[in-house]
Design a protein around this motif. Structure first.
Motif, PDB file in Angstrom:
ATOM      1  N   TYR A  16     107.590 -38.281  32.083  1.00  0.00           N
ATOM      2  CA  TYR A  16     106.661 -37.189  32.320  1.00  0.00           C
ATOM      3  C   TYR A  16     105.273 -37.763  32.602  1.00  0.00           C
ATOM      4  O   TYR A  16     105.068 -38.968  32.578  1.00  0.00           O
ATOM      5  N   HIS A  17     104.304 -36.886  32.885  1.00  0.00           N
ATOM      6  CA  HIS A  17     102.922 -37.303  33.123  1.00  0.00           C
ATOM      7  C   HIS A  17     102.003 -36.638  32.101  1.00  0.00           C
ATOM      8  O   HIS A  17     102.252 -35.516  31.671  1.00  0.00           O
ATOM      9  N   HIS A  18     100.919 -37.318  31.755  1.00  0.00           N
ATOM     10  CA  HIS A  18      99.964 -36.779  30.795  1.00  0.00           C
ATOM     11  C   HIS A  18      99.208 -35.576  31.342  1.00  0.00           C
ATOM     12  O   HIS A  18      98.879 -34.651  30.597  1.00  0.00           O
ATOM     13  N   VAL A  19      98.905 -35.589  32.627  1.00  0.00           N
ATOM     14  CA  VAL A  19      98.055 -34.558  33.224  1.00  0.00           C
ATOM     15  C   VAL A  19      98.731 -34.014  34.480  1.00  0.00           C
ATOM     16  O   VAL A  19      99.217 -34.775  35.309  1.00  0.00           O
ATOM     17  N   THR A  20      98.723 -32.689  34.609  1.00  0.00           N
ATOM     18  CA  THR A  20      99.200 -32.037  35.821  1.00  0.00           C
ATOM     19  C   THR A  20      98.095 -31.099  36.291  1.00  0.00           C
ATOM     20  O   THR A  20      97.625 -30.260  35.529  1.00  0.00           O
ATOM     21  N   VAL A  21      97.673 -31.265  37.552  1.00  0.00           N
ATOM     22  CA  VAL A  21      96.584 -30.471  38.112  1.00  0.00           C
ATOM     23  C   VAL A  21      97.111 -29.749  39.343  1.00  0.00           C
ATOM     24  O   VAL A  21      97.807 -30.338  40.172  1.00  0.00           O
ATOM     25  N   THR A  22      96.753 -28.481  39.467  1.00  0.00           N
ATOM     26  CA  THR A  22      97.170 -27.705  40.633  1.00  0.00           C
ATOM     27  C   THR A  22      96.047 -26.764  41.048  1.00  0.00           C
ATOM     28  O   THR A  22      95.244 -26.339  40.224  1.00  0.00           O
ATOM     29  N   GLY A  23      96.015 -26.461  42.296  1.00  0.00           N
ATOM     30  CA  GLY A  23      95.070 -25.479  42.822  1.00  0.00           C
ATOM     31  C   GLY A  23      95.803 -24.204  43.189  1.00  0.00           C
ATOM     32  O   GLY A  23      95.453 -23.549  44.151  1.00  0.00           O
TER      33      GLY A  23
ATOM     34  N   GLY B 160      94.137 -46.036  30.283  1.00  0.00           N
ATOM     35  CA  GLY B 160      93.787 -45.988  28.869  1.00  0.00           C
ATOM     36  C   GLY B 160      94.778 -45.217  28.020  1.00  0.00           C
ATOM     37  O   GLY B 160      94.699 -45.254  26.798  1.00  0.00           O
ATOM     38  N   LEU B 161      95.702 -44.496  28.664  1.00  0.00           N
ATOM     39  CA  LEU B 161      96.763 -43.793  27.935  1.00  0.00           C
ATOM     40  C   LEU B 161      98.078 -44.535  28.132  1.00  0.00           C
ATOM     41  O   LEU B 161      98.291 -45.171  29.167  1.00  0.00           O
ATOM     42  N   HIS B 162      98.971 -44.418  27.153  1.00  0.00           N
ATOM     43  CA  HIS B 162     100.267 -45.094  27.260  1.00  0.00           C
ATOM     44  C   HIS B 162     101.065 -44.548  28.444  1.00  0.00           C
ATOM     45  O   HIS B 162     100.824 -43.433  28.900  1.00  0.00           O
ATOM     46  N   THR B 163     101.991 -45.334  28.932  1.00  0.00           N
ATOM     47  CA  THR B 163     102.876 -44.907  30.016  1.00  0.00           C
ATOM     48  C   THR B 163     104.000 -44.078  29.415  1.00  0.00           C
ATOM     49  O   THR B 163     104.783 -44.577  28.609  1.00  0.00           O
ATOM     50  N   PRO B 164     104.078 -42.791  29.773  1.00  0.00           N
ATOM     51  CA  PRO B 164     105.113 -41.930  29.194  1.00  0.00           C
ATOM     52  C   PRO B 164     106.473 -42.160  29.840  1.00  0.00           C
ATOM     53  O   PRO B 164     106.563 -42.612  30.981  1.00  0.00           O
ATOM     54  N   PRO B 165     107.545 -41.797  29.117  1.00  0.00           N
ATOM     55  CA  PRO B 165     108.908 -41.997  29.628  1.00  0.00           C
ATOM     56  C   PRO B 165     109.364 -40.868  30.549  1.00  0.00           C
ATOM     57  O   PRO B 165     110.147 -40.016  30.156  1.00  0.00           O
TER      58      PRO B 165
ATOM     59  N   MET C  21     100.874 -26.078  48.789  1.00  0.00           N
ATOM     60  CA  MET C  21     100.201 -26.249  47.523  1.00  0.00           C
ATOM     61  C   MET C  21     100.422 -27.681  47.042  1.00  0.00           C
ATOM     62  O   MET C  21     101.492 -28.244  47.194  1.00  0.00           O
ATOM     63  N   THR C  22      99.401 -28.217  46.419  1.00  0.00           N
ATOM     64  CA  THR C  22      99.486 -29.570  45.890  1.00  0.00           C
ATOM     65  C   THR C  22      99.571 -29.522  44.375  1.00  0.00           C
ATOM     66  O   THR C  22      98.790 -28.823  43.729  1.00  0.00           O
ATOM     67  N   ILE C  23     100.525 -30.244  43.834  1.00  0.00           N
ATOM     68  CA  ILE C  23     100.607 -30.458  42.393  1.00  0.00           C
ATOM     69  C   ILE C  23     100.412 -31.943  42.177  1.00  0.00           C
ATOM     70  O   ILE C  23     101.162 -32.758  42.693  1.00  0.00           O
ATOM     71  N   GLU C  24      99.353 -32.287  41.475  1.00  0.00           N
ATOM     72  CA  GLU C  24      99.011 -33.686  41.224  1.00  0.00           C
ATOM     73  C   GLU C  24      99.378 -34.040  39.787  1.00  0.00           C
ATOM     74  O   GLU C  24      98.938 -33.382  38.847  1.00  0.00           O
ATOM     75  N   ARG C  25     100.181 -35.069  39.638  1.00  0.00           N
ATOM     76  CA  ARG C  25     100.596 -35.541  38.312  1.00  0.00           C
ATOM     77  C   ARG C  25      99.962 -36.899  38.076  1.00  0.00           C
ATOM     78  O   ARG C  25     100.045 -37.772  38.933  1.00  0.00           O
ATOM     79  N   GLN C  26      99.313 -37.069  36.912  1.00  0.00           N
ATOM     80  CA  GLN C  26      98.550 -38.284  36.648  1.00  0.00           C
ATOM     81  C   GLN C  26      98.854 -38.859  35.269  1.00  0.00           C
ATOM     82  O   GLN C  26      99.138 -38.122  34.331  1.00  0.00           O
ATOM     83  N   ASN C  27      98.729 -40.158  35.193  1.00  0.00           N
ATOM     84  CA  ASN C  27      98.716 -40.874  33.925  1.00  0.00           C
ATOM     85  C   ASN C  27      97.398 -41.647  33.902  1.00  0.00           C
ATOM     86  O   ASN C  27      97.296 -42.713  34.500  1.00  0.00           O
TER      87      ASN C  27
ATOM     88  N   ILE D   2     117.545 -28.924  36.683  1.00  0.00           N
ATOM     89  CA  ILE D   2     116.104 -28.637  36.631  1.00  0.00           C
ATOM     90  C   ILE D   2     115.315 -29.868  36.164  1.00  0.00           C
ATOM     91  O   ILE D   2     114.162 -29.753  35.761  1.00  0.00           O
ATOM     92  N   GLY D   3     115.914 -31.037  36.251  1.00  0.00           N
ATOM     93  CA  GLY D   3     115.293 -32.271  35.770  1.00  0.00           C
ATOM     94  C   GLY D   3     113.905 -32.528  36.331  1.00  0.00           C
ATOM     95  O   GLY D   3     113.042 -33.081  35.639  1.00  0.00           O
ATOM     96  N   ALA D   4     113.651 -32.139  37.579  1.00  0.00           N
ATOM     97  CA  ALA D   4     112.333 -32.356  38.186  1.00  0.00           C
ATOM     98  C   ALA D   4     111.225 -31.631  37.426  1.00  0.00           C
ATOM     99  O   ALA D   4     110.064 -32.032  37.484  1.00  0.00           O
ATOM    100  N   ALA D   5     111.571 -30.582  36.690  1.00  0.00           N
ATOM    101  CA  ALA D   5     110.573 -29.825  35.926  1.00  0.00           C
ATOM    102  C   ALA D   5     109.920 -30.669  34.837  1.00  0.00           C
ATOM    103  O   ALA D   5     108.804 -30.392  34.418  1.00  0.00           O
ATOM    104  N   PHE D   6     110.593 -31.702  34.401  1.00  0.00           N
ATOM    105  CA  PHE D   6     110.116 -32.482  33.260  1.00  0.00           C
ATOM    106  C   PHE D   6     109.289 -33.699  33.661  1.00  0.00           C
ATOM    107  O   PHE D   6     108.949 -34.519  32.826  1.00  0.00           O
ATOM    108  N   THR D   7     108.938 -33.794  34.961  1.00  0.00           N
ATOM    109  CA  THR D   7     108.061 -34.877  35.401  1.00  0.00           C
ATOM    110  C   THR D   7     106.598 -34.502  35.242  1.00  0.00           C
ATOM    111  O   THR D   7     105.734 -35.349  35.373  1.00  0.00           O
ATOM    112  N   SER D   8     106.323 -33.228  34.984  1.00  0.00           N
ATOM    113  CA  SER D   8     104.959 -32.757  34.753  1.00  0.00           C
ATOM    114  C   SER D   8     104.607 -32.918  33.284  1.00  0.00           C
ATOM    115  O   SER D   8     105.324 -33.565  32.540  1.00  0.00           O
TER     116      SER D   8
END
Length: 131
Positions: free
Chosen positions: A17-24, A10-15, A1-7, A99-105
């Motif tokens: 985490y990512h603004h958008v998380t997309v998964t199939g 035009g949006l600020h760079t978050p500290p 499964m792919t989880i795509e995290r995007q910024n 569980i720190g990796a959970a907060f990158t989404s």
């Protein structure tokens, strides 16, 4: 499964985490709000010890569903606080935990007036995606 995290541009760079998380994903896991309750149902005392208990409870709940922090696609942290340094301390404690990796989404941190249990200062809402 792919989880795509995007910024998106035009949006600020978050500290962290990512603004958008997309998964199939074909399977979505929704955890109930994870509270700072010990196995006996008592509320752990102190803000940072409560965060540690929420981390432990969240890890157990994710594992029971066959998920890990890497499968998390959204988190919402609720903290009984209005002081930004307190909110930042909670964010730092979560992101440096097992569980720190959970907060990158897609993640949200919210200061609130109160939570469900007397003495409760923190709660974590988690959504994960699996194949």
């Amino acid at each position: 499964m792919t989880i795509e995290r995007q910024n998106p541009p035009g949006l600020h760079t978050p500290p962290g985490y990512h603004h958008v998380t997309v998964t199939g994903s074909r399977r979505t896991v929704y955890l109930a709000g994870q509270c700072p309750l010990a196995a006996d149902g008592s509320v752990v005392e102190g803000l940072l010890p409560q965060v540690d208990q929420v981390v432990a409870n969240t890890s157990t709940a994710l594992n029971s569903a066959g998920a890990s922090p890497a499968h998390v696609v959204r988190t919402v942290i609720y903290v009984v606080a209005t002081d930004r340094p307190v909110l930042s301390a909670v964010w730092d404690r979560f992101t440096k935990s097992e569980i720190g990796a959970a907060f990158t989404s897609a993640s949200t941190l919210v200061g609130v007036a109160q939570l469900g249990y007397p003495g409760q200062l923190v709660e974590l809402d988690v959504t994960a995606a699996l194949d």
